[in-house]
Structures are given as structure tokens and as C-alpha cells.
Design a protein around this motif. Structure first.
Motif, PDB file in Angstrom:
ATOM      1  N   GLY A   1      30.364  51.391  50.878  1.00 22.46           N
ATOM      2  CA  GLY A   1      31.727  51.002  50.589  1.00 22.46           C
ATOM      3  C   GLY A   1      31.767  49.800  49.672  1.00 22.46           C
ATOM      4  N   MET A   2      32.696  48.878  49.934  1.00 22.52           N
ATOM      5  CA  MET A   2      32.875  47.709  49.067  1.00 22.52           C
ATOM      6  C   MET A   2      33.086  46.465  49.929  1.00 22.52           C
ATOM      7  N   ARG A   3      32.725  45.327  49.362  1.00 16.44           N
ATOM      8  CA  ARG A   3      33.017  44.048  49.998  1.00 16.44           C
ATOM      9  C   ARG A   3      33.084  42.994  48.922  1.00 16.44           C
ATOM     10  N   GLY A   4      34.110  42.148  48.965  1.00 17.83           N
ATOM     11  CA  GLY A   4      34.213  41.115  47.938  1.00 17.83           C
ATOM     12  C   GLY A   4      35.389  40.198  48.181  1.00 17.83           C
ATOM     13  N   VAL A   5      35.574  39.247  47.268  1.00 15.55           N
ATOM     14  CA  VAL A   5      36.678  38.294  47.323  1.00 15.55           C
ATOM     15  C   VAL A   5      37.974  39.031  46.982  1.00 15.55           C
ATOM     16  N   ALA A  64      39.012  53.632  45.147  1.00 12.83           N
ATOM     17  CA  ALA A  64      37.971  54.117  46.059  1.00 12.83           C
ATOM     18  C   ALA A  64      38.509  55.249  46.928  1.00 12.83           C
ATOM     19  N   THR A  65      39.740  55.078  47.434  1.00 11.43           N
ATOM     20  CA  THR A  65      40.314  56.085  48.324  1.00 11.43           C
ATOM     21  C   THR A  65      40.681  57.355  47.565  1.00 11.43           C
ATOM     22  N   GLN A  66      41.135  57.201  46.329  1.00 13.28           N
ATOM     23  CA  GLN A  66      41.434  58.386  45.522  1.00 13.28           C
ATOM     24  C   GLN A  66      40.161  59.170  45.229  1.00 13.28           C
TER      25      GLN A  66
END
Length: 572
Positions: free
Chosen positions: A51-55, A71-73
Motif C-alpha cells: 500500500g502507501m504511507r507518507g506525510v 490507488a483505490t481506482q
């Protein structure tokens, strides 16, 4: 002066595709903050294998409505393309972080706009409950909005498959490809509210029930175990006290100042139970009430830190490897006592975790599957061994999973198991720490440590890549006086014996990791973090414990050896 390509990328966010607040934020950066603008647009927020992680903030290298929507699309496109003539379902949870609830609804809107039915938790819930809910509700995917133990300005998006495990090959690569194809103007934000169902108590009850079933063993006095628990302002307050009470642990003292969910994490520098400072208030309370055990979870409740009484009666924080060793030993012993240890069992751990897990499992005739770093690989090990009995698995970063009803780190059930272990130890006239020392005495005293070096921004990312490239190009020949026997390069999938020159293939997926093994049993791992701007160094050393009363002395010697390695590498 802003790079022209970065400036052009940022100006695209001034188009009508983006809302007025976002356009205003970007225009202000263009006019006033060239360095901040560069950091927000020098790369796209990577949708990685988990997935993703960030500010949080506007920009391609930030967590926001549009990067989450993209991401969801992409995930929706993948699901629709691979599941024709089927009703698709997703379940979504969120933690205590700023914007998590709002982001969760945005993600739900994109799913429903694509015709995918959504179950959305009505309030914050733990990551392990989300993993459980995927299979419990028969969903095709699950999402949790969380940034684990990162600082308050972070948020993130973890993706789960239909098996309740974070996405693994080949689907991870296929989903990433779909996400990368999506342009921001292709995101469908117009929700179909008819496809949205809010969920809560029913799933809670089901999760709590199976957690108790898997975290308790036999008839033992649980009422005489005095417990201190801190939620560190996170989601665990929604599950851990309830599960403990349901199991019969009713002498539980909460750190009230840290029980209210709060994305600012006001009482700690970092809401990470790996850090002793994070558990300082819990330690004070444990000493005040003379607790047997104290426990704390990170914000999304997949990591667990525990402390127990040492030989002198002081609270001692166990590291993740020690907790994993105790839990693995206990679970295997319970299998053995029930007559269910028949050679078909296996446990799992990761390449950067303690070597002792395999030593311990071998002693009982239990197989150990060693995976890449990250619990999705442990979940995959369960899927890859469908006819085998999974006992439990863990990694050094304070995560453990009992059985397979959850396919990720599960601090909720692990909290219960830790208390259950204390209850059984008390019933046998011993303590959890005494049992750890007995294990060390029999199998060797293994001690591990970790150092993370943070390198932020575009220059930091380049420095991290150069550091590991230098280690790869110039492998150590010895580490604090002990010859390096094996160098394992997981990027090239080659293990080389530096003494004989023999090379063998490493049969796990490729990863940017280097591991050194020396002749005296010392282990050094180097890897860049997959979720933070850090390069991590893992150290493992081994000694002998002939008498448990010498434990403090032996541990000090091992700690000194680790410090010598750190000084040799000039990491301080």
C-alpha cells in the motif's frame, strides 16, 4: 529555483480536476515555498507491495484525497477486470490519525462509484480486526487507513486480499500496474450510497470471540494476574480491554491519560511500543499497582510491547524477538500438552529476526518458514502450506500472529496470549522472565538490536541507496574479530561462502537486503525501510548462559559486543 519538471507537475494540480482548497495550497507553495514544493512533487507517492504511507498534504508525494483515490481506482479496476459476473465487496477500517475517518469515506466512495459494495466500520478499529473482517464478511479486499507508529503528520493505506493477508505476488504487481495507469481525472468520486453499509458490534463480537478461543489455554487462574495496559492514544482501546475481560483477566489497570484516541499522541514522542519512552507512563503505573505485566500497542494495534518482572522484581521491557521466542515456545508446548504435536506443524519468522526461533522450533521437531521482512510474507506462508498446521509467527518489530484467523500482526490476541502466559507461569510457581532465561540456558543466549538512520527527502533517498550500494560493492570480511562466513544478497538471490567461495541460491523473492553471518554466530542485516525514509541495521549476537543468575552479566557482554559493531560501522 524549482526544477522545471517539478514546477510543471505541480501546475497540473491547479486544474479543475482538483478542488479549490487543493489548488490554493499548491499555488501558495509555488509562490512561497520552493523546497516544500520540490519535496511534494519530486516523485509520486509509491503504491508499493503493501500500500502507501507518507506525510499528509497536497501533491503527488503526499497522502491526500487524490493519491488515495488513484490507488483505490486502480484497485477497483483490477478487481472488476478479474471478477466478472460477481458481486464485489470491500471492507474498510481506520485508525485514530488525523483525517483517517474522512479518508476512509473517500476510499469507500471510490469503491461504490465503481459498483463495489462496501462495509465501513462506524468508528476506529484495529488492523487485526480488519484482517479478520475480510474473510468473516466474505470480501474481495480490505483497506485500513493507518500509518502505524509513524509521527502525527503521517497517514497511510494498507491493502488486503480476499484471504485477509496483505497483497502478495502476483496480485501485488498486477494491482500496482493498474494503479500506475490511472490519471487523476479518471478517479470516480461520485459515491453510490446504496452500496455502503456501516458495521460495528457484530464484527467486534465475532472477532473478540475467536481471539479468546485462540489466546487462552485450559483452566488457569486468570483473576490473580495484575495487568497494566496503555493504548498510546490508538485503536487498541476498542478491543484489548474487552478481550481481556471476556477471557477472565479482570484486574486490568488502564493508563487513562493515554486511553483516549488522539492523532496528536500528546503524551509520547512516538506512539511506538518498541521505544521504552513510549511505555514510561505504563511503567510508572505498573510500579504503583505492583503489576505482573504491562503492555502497550501502537496506533493501529498490530505491534505489542510488553514488560515483565525480572529476577530483581523490576519491570523489564522485552524486545520483539524475546516476546516472539516466549510466545512460540508457549504455543508449541500447548500443542504438545494437547497431544497435537505430530510433525505437521510450522511456525514462521523473517530474515531479520532472531536465529533462535528456528533453534527453538527444531528442538520440538517443528518446521520454521523464514520469509522476507513483513507480515504479508508470513500470511503467504500459510497460504502456501494449506495442509500444515500453523502454530504462530512473528518478527523482531514487536509483531506476532497466533493461528491463522488473522493474517497480519495481531496485538489484540497477542496481548491476551501474553497475559495467559503469565497466568500459566504463576500457576507453575515461576515467572515469564524466568522462563525466558530457562530457554536461554538450554538453547543459548541470543540478543538482538536495531539502529535506524533517517534520511529525509530526495537527497536522503539517494543517500540511502548509495549506502546500501557501497555495502554491496564492498562486503565485510570480518565483524569485530569474527570472520564473515556467509554474505546473503537478497537482491541477487545469492548466498556466498566467503571462506570456500561456494555460491548457493536464496529461494525467497528478491529484496534489497544484505545479511552477514560470521563464524561466531554474529548476524548483521542491512536494508532500507519500505515505509519510512530510513536505512535499518539489525544486529544479532549469541552467548552461553550456564547459570540464570549470570543473566545480567551475559546480557551486558552481548550488549557491549553489539555496541562494538555499531562503533566499527560508525553508526553513532
Amino acid at each position: 529555483m524549482v526544477n522545471p519538471e517539478i514546477l510543471e507537475a505541480s501546475k497540473q494540480w491547479l486544474s479543475p480536476t482538483f478542488d479549490q482548497d487543493t489548488q490554493k495550497e499548491i499555488q501558495n507553495l509555488i509562490d512561497n515555498s520552493p523546497e516544500e514544493l520540490t519535496d511534494r512533487f519530486y516523485k509520486n507517492m509509491e503504491f508499493g507491495t503493501g500500500g502507501m504511507r507518507g506525510v499528509m498534504g497536497a501533491g503527488t508525494n503526499r497522502i491526500n484525497k487524490y493519491t488515495l483515490g488513484k490507488a483505490t481506482q486502480g484497485l477497483s479496476n483490477f478487481l472488476l477486470a478479474n471478477n466478472t459476473n460477481k458481486e464485489l465487496k470491500a471492507v474498510i477500517a481506520f485508525d485514530c490519525r488525523h483525517n483517517s475517518k474522512e479518508f476512509a469515506k473517500i476510499v469507500a466512495d471510490v469503491f461504490t462509484a465503481n459498483g463495489i459494495k462496501v462495509f465501513l466500520f462506524d468508528d476506529l478499529r484495529t488492523t487485526p480486526e480488519l484482517s479478520f473482517a475480510v474473510r468473516h464478511l466474505g470480501c474481495d479486499t480490505g483497506i485500513v487507513l493507518t500509518a502505524s507508529h509513524n509521527p502525527p503528520e503521517y497517514n497511510g493505506y494498507k491493502v488486503y486480499g480476499a484471504d485477509g493477508c496483505q497483497i502478495t505476488p502476483p496480485n501485488d504487481g498486477l494491482i500496482i500496474n493498474e494503479v500506475n495507469k490511472v490519471s487523476f481525472d479518471q478517479i470516480k468520486f461520485d459515491a453510490n450510497e446504496n452500496l455502503l453499509t456501516y458495521i460495528g458490534t457484530e464484527v467486534d463480537n465475532a472477532f473478540n470471540k475467536v481471539s479468546v478461543e485462540n489466546g487462552t489455554f485450559g483452566n488457569v487462574n486468570r483473576s490473580n494476574v495484575k495487568v497494566v495496559f496503555t493504548a498510546l492514544h490508538g485503536t487498541s482501546i476498542m478491543s484489548v480491554p474487552q478481550v481481556l475481560d471476556k477471557a477472565g483477566f479482570n484486574d486490568v489497570h488502564l493508563v487513562e491519560e493515554q486511553s483516549k484516541p488522539d492523532g496528536n499522541f500528546p503524551t509520547v514522542k512516538s506512539p511506538n511500543p518498541e521505544e521504552p519512552e513510549a511505555l514510561a507512563m505504563a511503567t510508572d503505573l505498573a510500579n504503583a499497582v505492583n503489576a505482573d505485566i504491562l503492555m502497550g500497542c501502537d496506533p493501529d494495534s498490530d505491534r505489542l510491547g510488553i514488560a515483565v518482572r525480572d529476577l530483581d522484581g523490576n519491570m523489564k521491557l522485552l524486545n520483539g524477538n524475546q516476546t516472539m521466542i516466549l510466545m512460540t515456545d508457549f504455543l508449541i508446548q500447548q500443542k504438545k500438552a494437547a497431544g497435537k504435536l505430530n510433525g505437521n506443524q510450522f511456525t514462521a519468522t523473517t530474515i531479520v529476526s532472531s536465529e533462535m526461533v528456528k533453534v527453538l522450533a527444531d528442538h520440538y521437531g517443528v518446521e520454521t518458514v523464514i520469509t522476507l521482512t513483513g507480515f504479508k510474507w508470513i500470511g503467504k506462508a500459510i497460504a502456501d502450506n494449506p495442509t500444515k498446521d500453523f502454530v504462530g509467527g512473528g518478527e523482531e518489530s514487536f509483531g506476532y500472529m497466533i493461528s491463522d484467523f488473522v493474517r497480519d500482526k495481531d496485538a489484540v490476541t497477542s496481548c491476551l496470549l501474553a497475559c495467559e502466559m503469565v497466568a500459566h507461569a504463576k500457576a507453575n510457581g515461576t515467572t515469564l522472565y524466568q522462563q525466558l532465561l530457562d530457554i536461554y540456558k538450554e538453547h543459548g543466549f541470543y540478543k538482538e538490536s536495531l539502529i535506524s538512520i533517517t534520511k529525509k527527502g530526495m537527497d536522503g533517498a539517494a543517500q540511502i541507496q548509495q549506502m546500501i550500494a557501497d555495502f554491496r560493492a564492498n562486503p565485510f570480511q570480518e565483524i569485530v574479530g569474527s570472520k564473515v562466513k556467509y554474505v546473503c544478497d537478497y537482491e541477487s538471490s545469492i548466498q556466498k561462502n566467503l571462506i570456500t567461495g561456494e555460491e548457493t541460491t536464496i529461494n525467497v523473492p528478491k529484496s534489497n537486503v544484505l545479511i552477514y553471518h560470521t563464524e561466531d554466530g554474529t548476524k548483521l542485516c542491512v536494508r532500507p525501510s519500505g515505509t519510512e525514509p530510513k536505512i535499518k541495521f539489525y544486529f544479532g549476537v549469541k552467548g552461553e548462559l550456564n547459570n540464570i543468575n549470570q543473566a545480567q552479566e551475559v546480557e551486558a557482554q552481548l550488549d557491549q559486543k553489539i555496541n562494538n559493531i555499531i562503533e566499527t560501522l560508525q553508526l553513532k
